[in-house]
Design a protein around this motif. Structure first.
Motif, short mmCIF file in Angstrom:
data_model
loop_
_atom_site.label_atom_id
_atom_site.label_comp_id
_atom_site.label_asym_id
_atom_site.label_seq_id
_atom_site.Cartn_x
_atom_site.Cartn_y
_atom_site.Cartn_z
N SER A 291 0.84 -1.20 0.00
CA SER A 291 0.00 0.00 0.00
C SER A 291 0.87 1.25 0.00
CB SER A 291 -0.94 -0.01 1.20
OG SER A 291 -0.21 -0.10 2.42
N HIS A 292 1.95 1.22 0.80
CA HIS A 292 2.88 2.35 0.87
C HIS A 292 4.11 1.92 1.65
CE1 HIS A 292 0.70 2.55 4.64
NE2 HIS A 292 1.48 3.51 5.11
N THR A 293 5.10 2.80 1.75
CA THR A 293 6.40 2.36 2.26
C THR A 293 6.66 2.69 3.73
OG1 THR A 293 7.35 4.38 1.32
CG2 THR A 293 7.55 2.37 0.01
N PRO B 5 7.06 1.72 7.66
CA PRO B 5 7.67 0.48 8.16
C PRO B 5 6.69 -0.59 8.65
CG PRO B 5 8.40 2.42 9.43
CD PRO B 5 7.57 2.93 8.31
N ASP B 6 5.47 -0.19 9.04
CA ASP B 6 4.52 -1.22 9.49
C ASP B 6 3.87 -1.94 8.30
OD1 ASP B 6 3.36 1.34 9.06
OD2 ASP B 6 1.52 0.75 10.08
N HIS B 7 4.28 -1.59 7.08
CA HIS B 7 3.72 -2.25 5.88
C HIS B 7 4.79 -2.95 5.04
CE1 HIS B 7 -0.29 -0.40 6.38
NE2 HIS B 7 0.44 0.42 7.12
N ILE B 8 6.04 -2.51 5.21
CA ILE B 8 7.09 -3.05 4.33
C ILE B 8 8.19 -3.75 5.13
CG2 ILE B 8 6.66 -1.52 2.39
CD1 ILE B 8 9.49 -0.80 4.79
N GLY C 74 -5.52 -0.07 2.83
CA GLY C 74 -4.22 0.37 3.32
C GLY C 74 -4.40 1.34 4.47
N ASP C 75 -3.72 2.48 4.40
CA ASP C 75 -3.86 3.50 5.44
C ASP C 75 -4.61 4.73 4.93
OD1 ASP C 75 -2.50 1.77 7.05
OD2 ASP C 75 -0.86 3.12 7.54
N ALA C 76 -5.53 4.51 3.97
CA ALA C 76 -6.38 5.63 3.52
C ALA C 76 -7.15 6.18 4.72
CB ALA C 76 -7.33 5.16 2.43
N ASN D 285 -7.42 -1.58 7.58
CA ASN D 285 -6.36 -2.46 8.07
C ASN D 285 -6.05 -2.31 9.57
OD1 ASN D 285 -4.21 -4.34 7.79
ND2 ASN D 285 -2.79 -2.63 7.81
N HIS D 286 -5.93 -1.07 10.05
CA HIS D 286 -5.50 -0.88 11.44
C HIS D 286 -6.67 -0.83 12.43
CE1 HIS D 286 -1.35 -0.46 10.33
NE2 HIS D 286 -1.51 0.65 9.65
N ASP D 287 -7.89 -1.01 11.97
CA ASP D 287 -9.05 -0.96 12.87
C ASP D 287 -9.17 -2.29 13.62
OD1 ASP D 287 -11.55 0.61 13.63
OD2 ASP D 287 -12.37 -1.35 13.10
ZN LIG Z 1 0.10 1.73 8.73
#
Ligand SMILES: [Zn+2]
Length: 268
Positions: free
Chosen positions: A120-122, A124-127, A206-208, A251-253
């Motif tokens: 989704s993006h770079t 650190p909690d995703h990559i 993602g983190d939208a 994702n983070h919910d």
């Molecule tokens: Zn995140």
């Protein structure tokens, strides 16, 4: 005449349609974060109220293209730190209960089986574990790739095979997986629309938005790259979700993540 019509129709048909479908969608536990002050994500709202964030990865099995992993979560190194690792700028502590590689092993999947890693993006909690899949093709927005490579701290090896996108893409040309450009949180942030035979459409955002109340109220964290684009991306996702009757998976919910089936169970 009929034969002529058939010839004409065959000429009009696309040259190669790879008819495939998503067979399985696994939700993988890819970490947990405890935050002391929710208002870092919702300016002015719930100041100093703590919140826990889930952090999931999603493994997708496609009938003809094999496995695609959406996001890779917090680095596996944290699995060795039961007390977690503090992240002071976010007043957070990050945890990982099990390495991603071990979670994949529980469903019989080896790193070499993963053909694509889409992120989704770079952040650190995703990559955290992109480099655990050196043979996979990394799918991301060109803008995110360029920003990541321009930074002195590279988020992962620059040696990965890549498919760099400039906007939305029907990944395999069969409507089963569609990348949606959703800038705002970062300038090259993207989301993924998954089509499942039984469950219908699922939108991995993602983190939208980081949690349900932020999504519902279109709240934008202060540290997002662009506030207006963040809101426009939430509107874009909401519109697509309505059009496709898609479930929106934030994702983070943590409450909604807790209610979801995690691997080894799966959605189809
Ligand atoms: Zn995140």
């Amino acid at each position: 005449m009929r034969q002529l019509l058939l010839v004409l129709l065959s000429l009009l048909a696309p040259v190669s349609v790879r008819a495939g479908e998503v067979e399985r969608l696994y939700v993988l536990d890819c970490g947990l974060a405890h935050a002391e002050d929710q208002s870092l994500w919702s300016p002015g709202v719930n100041v100093d109220v703590p919140i826990d964030f889930s952090d999931n990865c999603y493994l997708i099995r496609h009938s003809s293209e094999g496995y695609l992993l959406w996001d890779t979560g917090i680095t596996d190194r944290l699995a060795a730190l039961p007390q977690g690792q503090p992240v002071p700028p976010l007043k957070q502590i990050w945890y990982r209960s099990q390495p991603l590689i071990a979670t994949l092993a529980t469903i019989g999947v080896k790193p070499g089986d993963i053909r694509y890693v889409a992120i989704s993006h770079t952040h650190p909690d995703h990559i955290g574990n992109v480099d655990a899949f050196p043979d996979a093709t990394l799918i991301m927005q060109r803008r995110e790739w360029e920003a990541a490579n321009a930074s002195p701290q590279k988020p992962f090896s620059a040696e990965h095979k890549t498919e760099l996108l400039d906007g939305d893409k029907d990944l395999f040309g069969d409507g089963s997986l569609t990348i949606l450009s959703t800038p705002g949180h970062t300038m090259g942030h993207q989301s993924l629309l998954v089509h499942l035979k039984k469950s219908g459409f699922v939108l991995l955002t993602g983190d939208a938005a980081h949690f349900q109340a932020n999504w519902d109220n279109r709240r934008v964290p202060r540290f997002n790259a662009d506030r207006d684009k963040s809101i426009a991306s939430m509107e874009k996702l909401a519109h697509i979700a309505e059009e496709r009757h898609a479930q929106i998976w934030i994702n983070h919910d943590k409450p909604s993540s807790d209610a979801r089936r995690h691997a080894p169970e799966f959605y189809e």
